[in-house]
Design an enzyme around this catalytic site. Structure first.
Site, PDB file in Angstrom:
ATOM      1  CE1 TYR A   8      -3.415   2.731   0.336  1.00  0.00           C
ATOM      2  CE2 TYR A   8      -2.366   3.296   2.418  1.00  0.00           C
ATOM      3  CZ  TYR A   8      -3.261   3.594   1.403  1.00  0.00           C
ATOM      4  OH  TYR A   8      -3.984   4.749   1.442  1.00  0.00           O
TER       5      TYR A   8
ATOM      6  N   PRO B 239       0.093  14.591   3.380  1.00  0.00           N
ATOM      7  CG  PRO B 239      -1.982  14.952   2.385  1.00  0.00           C
ATOM      8  CD  PRO B 239      -0.602  15.517   2.467  1.00  0.00           C
TER       9      PRO B 239
ATOM     10  CB  SER C 166      -4.741  11.395   5.467  1.00  0.00           C
ATOM     11  OG  SER C 166      -5.758  10.688   4.795  1.00  0.00           O
TER      12      SER C 166
ATOM     13  CD  GLN D  59      -6.648  14.440   2.152  1.00  0.00           C
ATOM     14  OE1 GLN D  59      -6.728  13.689   3.109  1.00  0.00           O
ATOM     15  NE2 GLN D  59      -7.344  14.255   1.037  1.00  0.00           N
ATOM     16  CG  LEU D  60     -12.377  17.758   2.382  1.00  0.00           C
ATOM     17  CD1 LEU D  60     -12.996  17.161   3.657  1.00  0.00           C
ATOM     18  CD2 LEU D  60     -13.086  19.060   2.011  1.00  0.00           C
ATOM     19  CE1 TYR D  61      -8.144  11.855  -1.159  1.00  0.00           C
ATOM     20  CE2 TYR D  61      -7.875  10.539   0.825  1.00  0.00           C
ATOM     21  CZ  TYR D  61      -7.400  10.984  -0.395  1.00  0.00           C
ATOM     22  OH  TYR D  61      -6.183  10.558  -0.845  1.00  0.00           O
TER      23      TYR D  61
ATOM     24  CB  THR E 168      -6.938  15.301  -2.095  1.00  0.00           C
ATOM     25  OG1 THR E 168      -5.991  15.664  -1.094  1.00  0.00           O
ATOM     26  CG2 THR E 168      -6.264  14.390  -3.109  1.00  0.00           C
TER      27      THR E 168
ATOM     28  CE  LYS F 169      -1.200  15.915  -1.303  1.00  0.00           C
ATOM     29  NZ  LYS F 169      -1.562  14.589  -1.811  1.00  0.00           N
TER      30      LYS F 169
ATOM     31  CB  SER G  34       0.297  16.522  -5.447  1.00  0.00           C
ATOM     32  OG  SER G  34       0.422  15.200  -4.969  1.00  0.00           O
TER      33      SER G  34
ATOM     34  CG  HIS H  78      -2.609  10.738  -4.509  1.00  0.00           C
ATOM     35  ND1 HIS H  78      -3.625  11.570  -4.158  1.00  0.00           N
ATOM     36  CD2 HIS H  78      -2.617   9.758  -3.557  1.00  0.00           C
ATOM     37  CE1 HIS H  78      -4.223  11.132  -3.065  1.00  0.00           C
ATOM     38  NE2 HIS H  78      -3.624  10.031  -2.670  1.00  0.00           N
TER      39      HIS H  78
ATOM     40  NE  ARG I  54      -0.513   6.173  -2.696  1.00  0.00           N
ATOM     41  CZ  ARG I  54      -0.191   5.034  -2.103  1.00  0.00           C
ATOM     42  NH1 ARG I  54       0.989   4.490  -2.334  1.00  0.00           N
ATOM     43  NH2 ARG I  54      -1.020   4.439  -1.273  1.00  0.00           N
TER      44      ARG I  54
ATOM     45  N   GLY J 138       8.285  12.334  -5.300  1.00  0.00           N
ATOM     46  CA  GLY J 138       9.646  11.945  -5.671  1.00  0.00           C
ATOM     47  C   GLY J 138      10.753  12.723  -5.002  1.00  0.00           C
TER      48      GLY J 138
ATOM     49  NE  ARG K 167       5.158   5.584  -2.727  1.00  0.00           N
ATOM     50  CZ  ARG K 167       4.708   6.371  -3.708  1.00  0.00           C
ATOM     51  NH1 ARG K 167       5.265   7.566  -3.903  1.00  0.00           N
ATOM     52  NH2 ARG K 167       3.716   5.998  -4.485  1.00  0.00           N
TER      53      ARG K 167
HETATM   54  C1  LIG Z   1       0.571   5.421   1.493  1.00  0.00           C
HETATM   55  C2  LIG Z   1       0.165   6.761   0.975  1.00  0.00           C
HETATM   56  C3  LIG Z   1      -1.045   7.295   1.377  1.00  0.00           C
HETATM   57  C4  LIG Z   1      -1.434   8.553   0.929  1.00  0.00           C
HETATM   58  N1  LIG Z   1      -2.593   9.093   1.398  1.00  0.00           N
HETATM   59  C5  LIG Z   1      -2.972  10.315   0.973  1.00  0.00           C
HETATM   60  C6  LIG Z   1      -4.156  10.920   1.489  1.00  0.00           C
HETATM   61  O1  LIG Z   1      -4.849  10.364   2.337  1.00  0.00           O
HETATM   62  N2  LIG Z   1      -4.496  12.142   0.997  1.00  0.00           N
HETATM   63  C7  LIG Z   1      -3.754  12.803   0.050  1.00  0.00           C
HETATM   64  O2  LIG Z   1      -4.098  13.894  -0.369  1.00  0.00           O
HETATM   65  N3  LIG Z   1      -2.603  12.252  -0.422  1.00  0.00           N
HETATM   66  C8  LIG Z   1      -2.214  11.044   0.023  1.00  0.00           C
HETATM   67  N4  LIG Z   1      -1.044  10.496  -0.442  1.00  0.00           N
HETATM   68  C9  LIG Z   1      -0.214  11.274  -1.376  1.00  0.00           C
HETATM   69  C10 LIG Z   1       0.810  12.105  -0.595  1.00  0.00           C
HETATM   70  O3  LIG Z   1       0.174  13.124   0.119  1.00  0.00           O
HETATM   71  C11 LIG Z   1       1.850  12.752  -1.508  1.00  0.00           C
HETATM   72  O4  LIG Z   1       1.188  13.475  -2.505  1.00  0.00           O
HETATM   73  C12 LIG Z   1       2.803  11.761  -2.150  1.00  0.00           C
HETATM   74  O5  LIG Z   1       3.097  10.696  -1.281  1.00  0.00           O
HETATM   75  C13 LIG Z   1       4.106  12.460  -2.540  1.00  0.00           C
HETATM   76  O6  LIG Z   1       4.951  11.592  -3.210  1.00  0.00           O
HETATM   77  P1  LIG Z   1       6.161  10.818  -2.513  1.00  0.00           P
HETATM   78  O7  LIG Z   1       5.535   9.665  -1.770  1.00  0.00           O
HETATM   79  O8  LIG Z   1       6.975  10.381  -3.669  1.00  0.00           O
HETATM   80  O9  LIG Z   1       6.867  11.767  -1.594  1.00  0.00           O
HETATM   81  C14 LIG Z   1      -0.622   9.254   0.015  1.00  0.00           C
HETATM   82  C15 LIG Z   1       0.586   8.708  -0.386  1.00  0.00           C
HETATM   83  C16 LIG Z   1       0.994   7.487   0.090  1.00  0.00           C
HETATM   84  C17 LIG Z   1       2.321   6.948  -0.344  1.00  0.00           C
END
Ligand SMILES: Cc1cc2nc3c(=O)[nH]c(=O)nc-3n(C[C@H](O)[C@H](O)[C@H](O)COP(=O)(O)O)c2cc1C
Length: 426
Positions: free
Chosen positions: A73, A126, A155, A176-178, A204, A297, A319, A321, A324, A354, A376
């Site tokens: 995850y 978040p 988050s 952060q808001l979903y 987001t 975001k 971003s 994400h 992801r 990154g 991460r």
């Molecule tokens: C495990 C995980 C969970 C995440 N959960 C959220 C979240 O709940 N809300 C959100 O806006 N971004 C979420 N993100 C995105 C991060 O806020 C961020 O944009 C992203 O991790 C940045 O990239 P990096 O992991 O390469 O630093 C998540 C990322 C990861 C890796």
């Protein structure tokens, strides 16, 4: 014959998606990056935060510490995880022009955002469900943020409440808001965060239901533990091959049962964490109810940046994400300049995705980012060593940023401009 060739079998010539590596026990973002980096990192897993030479050293330690599905995850991107890789590679296409003979005895890394001064422009992006990585969860992250003077975003689907995170961080948490697909639920989360003292809401917008997180799905297959105890409904916003919106509402209620920001809310009509019908009218409506700062975001284009400013948004987070959301292959650092053009200096712009080195942070600041987020890396630190790991990750990035600021001849973050960059010849 070709397929059997040792040359083609080499991960350097035929990079495997992270997903394929799960079964072999070789899961690591480093595996994308090729042999040299792997060689530089060495294969030893650190046993304590002080053994880490860089933030990447925390990744294998995290992998060792958490169950395969949870690590999957954390690691996963979408499709071939190529946008995760692209986010890293984007930074390697930018060179730094270092100036000499500047007195850099004193280096000021502080950055003020919305009137609050932070010790550096390094922000904790978040990350959901962090107790899946370590029992300290988001509170461990919040305490580390406090200890080091960093901004944290919590988050919506965190395993800690905004009240708890604010208390642990000393008041430094943005929510952060979903929004979910039920207006009242999203509005209630906003009002709760505002009452708790959160100075900003970060909407987001880069996730629709059903991101194809194959590395996660493969990790779930590898994980032989019984998951139903903690995940009773099987609901997932990233449900494989199907939209969560088609699922029974009980599934969502079970999903958020251990997510404190949904405590006391009627989620019986919610079918999706990430509404597929969200549009600029939604932003307008949200702007009318948010009394603190409102950021978006997930913006990666000039057009959307302009629209955000037109809709009264106070700031943006560039971003994808962390690769992801969708497989665009476009690094966020390459989206940053056009987003900055779109906002034309009217609102602050944070970038994440990154970021693994102080030089990455320097480059993002030089392009014009107000601050730089990490996702991460702080979760690797948390997973491996709890709060101490997060603090160590922050300390390493701070040290690296200070080093490159000195080396490039800059004594404050305001001095870091595009003059210090050059494009890498292709
Ligand atoms: C495990 C995980 C969970 C995440 N959960 C959220 C979240 O709940 N809300 C959100 O806006 N971004 C979420 N993100 C995105 C991060 O806020 C961020 O944009 C992203 O991790 C940045 O990239 P990096 O992991 O390469 O630093 C998540 C990322 C990861 C890796």
């Amino acid at each position: 014959m070709l397929a059997a060739s040792p040359l083609l079998a080499s991960p350097r010539l035929l990079p495997k998606p992270l997903a394929d590596l799960l079964g072999t026990g070789d899961v690591s973002e480093k595996m994308f990056a090729g042999g040299l980096e792997e060689f530089q990192q060495g294969s030893d897993v650190i046993a304590s935060p002080d053994q880490a030479l860089n933030v990447m050293d925390f990744e294998p330690a995290a992998r060792k510490a958490v169950p395969p599905a949870h690590f999957g995850y954390l690691a996963t991107g979408v499709d071939d995880d190529a946008t995760v890789q692209a986010n890293r590679e984007g930074y390697s296409r930018i060179e730094i022009r270092a100036r000499r003979l500047v007195d850099v005895t004193s280096v000021d890394m502080s950055r003020t955002i919305f009137g609050t001064m932070w010790s550096t422009p390094i922000v904790l992006s978040p990350v959901s469900a962090q107790k899946a990585f370590h029992p300290e969860g988001e509170l461990g992250v919040a305490k580390a943020a406090r200890a080091k003077g960093h901004l944290m975003m919590l988050s919506t689907v965190a395993t800690a409440s905004i009240e708890g995170a604010i208390a642990a961080s000393g008041g430094r948490v943005w929510q952060q808001l979903y929004a979910t697909d039920v207006w009242e639920v999203g509005r209630s989360i906003v009002k709760r965060a505002e009452s708790a003292g959160s100075p900003a809401i970060v909407l987001t917008v880069d996730i629709q239901d059903g991101s194809n997180r194959e590395t996660l799905f493969r990790a779930q297959r590898v994980d032989k533990r019984e998951c139903a105890g903690c995940h009773p409904s099987g609901y997932s916003p990233f449900a494989r091959g199907k939209s969560a919106s088609g699922q029974a509402s009980r599934g969502f209620a079970d999903y958020v049962a251990r997510k404190p920001m949904f405590d006391g809310l009627d989620v019986s009509k919610v079918t999706a964490l990430h509404p597929v019908n969200m549009n600029w009218d939604f932003v307008k409506r949200l702007r009318d109810v948010v009394t603190v700062k409102l950021l978006i975001k997930g913006i990666v284009t000039r057009e959307d940046a302009q629209l955000a400013v037109e809709h009264g948004v106070d700031g943006l987070v560039v971003s994808n994400h962390g690769g992801r959301a969708e497989e665009t292959l476009r690094p966020t650092i390459e989206s940053l300049p056009e987003v900055l053009e779109g906002v034309a200096g009217k609102v602050p712009v944070i970038v994440d995705g990154g970021v693994r080195r102080g030089t990455d942070i320097f480059k993002a600041l030089a392009l014009g980012a107000t601050a730089v987020g990490i996702g991460r890396p702080h979760s690797w630190g948390l997973a491996a060593f709890g709060q101490a790991g997060v603090e160590a990750v922050l300390e390493i990035l701070r040290r690296e940023l200070r080093t490159i600021m000195r080396q490039a001849g800059t004594t404050s973050v305001d001095q870091i401009t595009r003059n210090y960059l050059a494009a890498r010849p292709s």
